[in-house]
Design a protein around this motif. Structure first.
Motif, PDB file in Angstrom:
ATOM      1  N   THR A   1     -87.232 -57.539   6.473  1.00 35.70           N
ATOM      2  CA  THR A   1     -86.815 -56.344   5.633  1.00 35.70           C
ATOM      3  C   THR A   1     -85.410 -55.870   6.115  1.00 35.70           C
ATOM      4  O   THR A   1     -84.886 -56.373   6.935  1.00 35.70           O
ATOM      5  CB  THR A   1     -87.918 -55.262   5.776  1.00 35.70           C
ATOM      6  OG1 THR A   1     -87.941 -55.023   7.209  1.00 35.70           O
ATOM      7  CG2 THR A   1     -89.106 -55.735   5.404  1.00 35.70           C
TER       8      THR A   1
ATOM      9  N   SER B   1     -90.268 -49.251   4.471  1.00 37.03           N
ATOM     10  CA  SER B   1     -89.460 -50.579   4.481  1.00 37.03           C
ATOM     11  C   SER B   1     -88.677 -50.696   3.205  1.00 37.03           C
ATOM     12  O   SER B   1     -89.334 -50.320   2.096  1.00 37.03           O
ATOM     13  CB  SER B   1     -90.263 -51.572   4.892  1.00 37.03           C
ATOM     14  OG  SER B   1     -90.680 -51.485   6.234  1.00 37.03           O
ATOM     15  N   GLN B   2     -87.584 -51.200   3.075  1.00 36.04           N
ATOM     16  CA  GLN B   2     -87.197 -51.822   1.781  1.00 36.04           C
ATOM     17  C   GLN B   2     -86.976 -53.365   1.603  1.00 36.04           C
ATOM     18  O   GLN B   2     -86.397 -53.996   2.520  1.00 36.04           O
ATOM     19  CB  GLN B   2     -85.569 -51.472   1.764  1.00 36.04           C
ATOM     20  CG  GLN B   2     -84.749 -51.554   0.491  1.00 36.04           C
ATOM     21  CD  GLN B   2     -83.294 -51.177   0.592  1.00 36.04           C
ATOM     22  OE1 GLN B   2     -83.127 -50.287   0.996  1.00 36.04           O
ATOM     23  NE2 GLN B   2     -82.589 -51.621  -0.464  1.00 36.04           N
ATOM     24  N   PHE B   3     -87.893 -53.524   0.583  1.00 36.14           N
ATOM     25  CA  PHE B   3     -88.141 -55.136   0.498  1.00 36.14           C
ATOM     26  C   PHE B   3     -86.966 -55.655  -0.580  1.00 36.14           C
ATOM     27  O   PHE B   3     -86.680 -56.593  -0.371  1.00 36.14           O
ATOM     28  CB  PHE B   3     -89.615 -55.110   0.026  1.00 36.14           C
ATOM     29  CG  PHE B   3     -90.513 -54.930   1.245  1.00 36.14           C
ATOM     30  CD1 PHE B   3     -90.885 -55.720   2.199  1.00 36.14           C
ATOM     31  CD2 PHE B   3     -90.984 -53.585   1.006  1.00 36.14           C
ATOM     32  CE1 PHE B   3     -91.642 -55.254   3.019  1.00 36.14           C
ATOM     33  CE2 PHE B   3     -91.886 -52.994   1.923  1.00 36.14           C
ATOM     34  CZ  PHE B   3     -92.453 -54.059   3.195  1.00 36.14           C
TER      35      PHE B   3
ATOM     36  N   SER C   1     -94.942 -51.513   0.998  1.00 33.70           N
ATOM     37  CA  SER C   1     -95.312 -50.953   2.061  1.00 33.70           C
ATOM     38  C   SER C   1     -96.580 -50.451   2.258  1.00 33.70           C
ATOM     39  O   SER C   1     -97.039 -49.895   3.492  1.00 33.70           O
ATOM     40  CB  SER C   1     -93.967 -49.650   2.124  1.00 33.70           C
ATOM     41  OG  SER C   1     -92.789 -50.260   2.321  1.00 33.70           O
TER      42      SER C   1
ATOM     43  N   CYS D   1     -90.890 -60.522   1.643  1.00 36.41           N
ATOM     44  CA  CYS D   1     -90.089 -59.574   1.009  1.00 36.41           C
ATOM     45  C   CYS D   1     -89.099 -59.915  -0.392  1.00 36.41           C
ATOM     46  O   CYS D   1     -88.388 -60.860   0.011  1.00 36.41           O
ATOM     47  CB  CYS D   1     -89.074 -58.909   2.026  1.00 36.41           C
ATOM     48  SG  CYS D   1     -90.042 -58.611   3.686  1.00 36.41           S
TER      49      CYS D   1
ATOM     50  N   ASP E   1     -90.969 -51.040  -3.730  1.00 40.98           N
ATOM     51  CA  ASP E   1     -90.777 -51.117  -2.305  1.00 40.98           C
ATOM     52  C   ASP E   1     -91.955 -50.259  -1.584  1.00 40.98           C
ATOM     53  O   ASP E   1     -92.500 -50.673  -0.713  1.00 40.98           O
ATOM     54  CB  ASP E   1     -89.488 -50.276  -1.816  1.00 40.98           C
ATOM     55  CG  ASP E   1     -88.370 -51.120  -1.640  1.00 40.98           C
ATOM     56  OD1 ASP E   1     -88.628 -52.531  -1.691  1.00 40.98           O
ATOM     57  OD2 ASP E   1     -87.311 -50.846  -1.575  1.00 40.98           O
TER      58      ASP E   1
ATOM     59  N   ARG F   1     -80.281 -48.144  -1.783  1.00 47.80           N
ATOM     60  CA  ARG F   1     -81.155 -46.979  -1.851  1.00 47.80           C
ATOM     61  C   ARG F   1     -80.460 -45.798  -1.697  1.00 47.80           C
ATOM     62  O   ARG F   1     -80.358 -45.125  -0.489  1.00 47.80           O
ATOM     63  CB  ARG F   1     -82.352 -47.190  -0.843  1.00 47.80           C
ATOM     64  CG  ARG F   1     -83.344 -46.081  -0.752  1.00 47.80           C
ATOM     65  CD  ARG F   1     -84.418 -46.325   0.345  1.00 47.80           C
ATOM     66  NE  ARG F   1     -85.320 -47.463   0.013  1.00 47.80           N
ATOM     67  CZ  ARG F   1     -86.345 -47.720   0.756  1.00 47.80           C
ATOM     68  NH1 ARG F   1     -86.721 -47.024   1.685  1.00 47.80           N
ATOM     69  NH2 ARG F   1     -86.889 -48.668   0.389  1.00 47.80           N
TER      70      ARG F   1
END
Length: 353
Positions: free
Chosen positions: A59, A322-324, A139, A76, A135, A329
């Motif tokens: 991630t 978390s950014q998948f 998460s 991810c 996302d 962002r």
């Protein structure tokens, strides 16, 4: 002599002015025709645009544990590529083989969408708010596992597809037969993602400006009586991504949320993602976020409702999950949580006392 000359001069000025107006009208007409033609070509170019969202094993920030309860690495998704089939015919055969391999991979989410649309067709685009909500779902998969979920304003269906990798049933809703068909195609293209998880996505029509669900069996994307009963009896979560851009539609959204949640016999949690967009306002003669401000006003009104039927609690969700997905962002992105709790049981208990 002076008078005649002056009259001629005035007449000449009038003729010149009339001719100038005619030329301006003709020029504006030509501009409209050119713009229309350019838009037509742009629409043709983007109508079949497809994005492939793939999976990787790490991630990006912000991050948390990359291992789930079972000790497996979290997968991810990222946007791997975009393609326009009609424009890609001249590519080398090797590239075509690579594309075919990419499309057939079990870890690829394929989304048909457009890059630019008029305001009434914004649902055909993929917006950052949908990626943010996706996302969050990835998460919090345990939170949504086995749930019945309703998505309002689903657009291309991306968020519903992601949700169906953990939820039991997802009602993917919007309005407009062409948009719902696009959504249905995307659901079909990604059955390899939802089927192994046991999730089912049902594409249905739900108009926020109407008070009832469409149950006409002769119409496509209508609701059966069993589906209506399931919606009201079992919906645990309602989600919506980047749907607050028009005040009338935002009002319709909140009326729909209130009508649904106050009809449930159980608690329901709502998640709404959005992006604050700055626009110049003629009314304020300044840069402002009118659509966002109206959204916040509706949130406040919903939380202040005291009608003895349902209580609403509003919370801002920190974006530290978390950014998948691969997107920016930005600070204008927000996620809101609304908890709706029916008061009937409390009232019944109070009456018995």
């Amino acid at each position: 002599m002076t008078t005649v000359t002056l009259g001629r001069v005035q007449q000449t000025k009038r003729n010149t002015k009339v001719q100038g107006k005619m030329e301006e009208r003709l020029l504006n007409r030509m501009r409209r025709e050119v713009t229309k033609e350019m838009w037509s070509h742009a629409w043709m170019k983007t109508a079949t645009l497809t994005s492939h969202i793939g999976m990787r094993d790490e991630t990006t920030q912000p991050r948390k544990s990359s291992v789930d309860e079972d000790g497996r690495d979290l997968v991810c998704p990222i946007i791997l590529q975009q393609s326009v089939p009609d424009l890609d015919q001249d590519e080398d055969s090797d590239d075509d083989d690579d594309d075919e391999e990419t499309c057939c991979s079990k870890d690829i989410i394929q989304i048909e969408h457009t890059m630019a649309t008029p305001l009434e067709d914004v649902g055909k685009q993929v917006w950052r708010g949908a990626l943010l909500l996706a996302d969050f779902i990835l998460s919090e998969k345990d939170t949504f596992r086995g749930a019945t979920v309703l998505e309002l304003g689903a657009g291309t269906g991306l968020t519903s597809i992601i949700m169906a990798t953990t939820a039991k049933t997802v009602y993917c809703t919007d309005v407009g037969e062409d948009l719902l068909r696009l959504c249905h195609r995307n659901i079909f293209l990604n059955q390899h993602m939802t089927d192994p998880a046991g999730g089912e996505v049902k594409v249905k029509q739900l108009n926020w400006l109407q008070h009832s669900l469409c149950t006409d069996a002769d119409l496509e994307f209508s609701w059966t009586e069993e589906e209506v009963a399931d919606l009201y009896d079992n919906t645990n979560f309602i989600i919506a991504a980047d749907v607050c851009y028009d005040n009338d539609l935002t009002d319709g959204l909140f009326r729909t949320l209130y009508r649904l949640c106050s009809s449930f016999i159980h608690s329901c949690t709502v998640f709404i993602s959005l992006e604050k967009r700055m626009n110049f306002s003629l009314r304020h003669m300044d840069i402002c976020c009118e659509a966002y401000n109206h959204f916040k006003h509706c949130l406040s009104q919903l939380q202040d409702i005291e009608d003895g039927r349902c209580r609403f609690k509003v919370e801002h969700v920190p974006l530290n999950f978390s950014q998948f997905l691969l997107y920016e962002r930005i600070e204008q992105l927000e996620l809101w949580k609304i908890t709706a709790s029916p008061l009937e049981s409390e009232q019944t208990q109070s009456d018995s006392d």
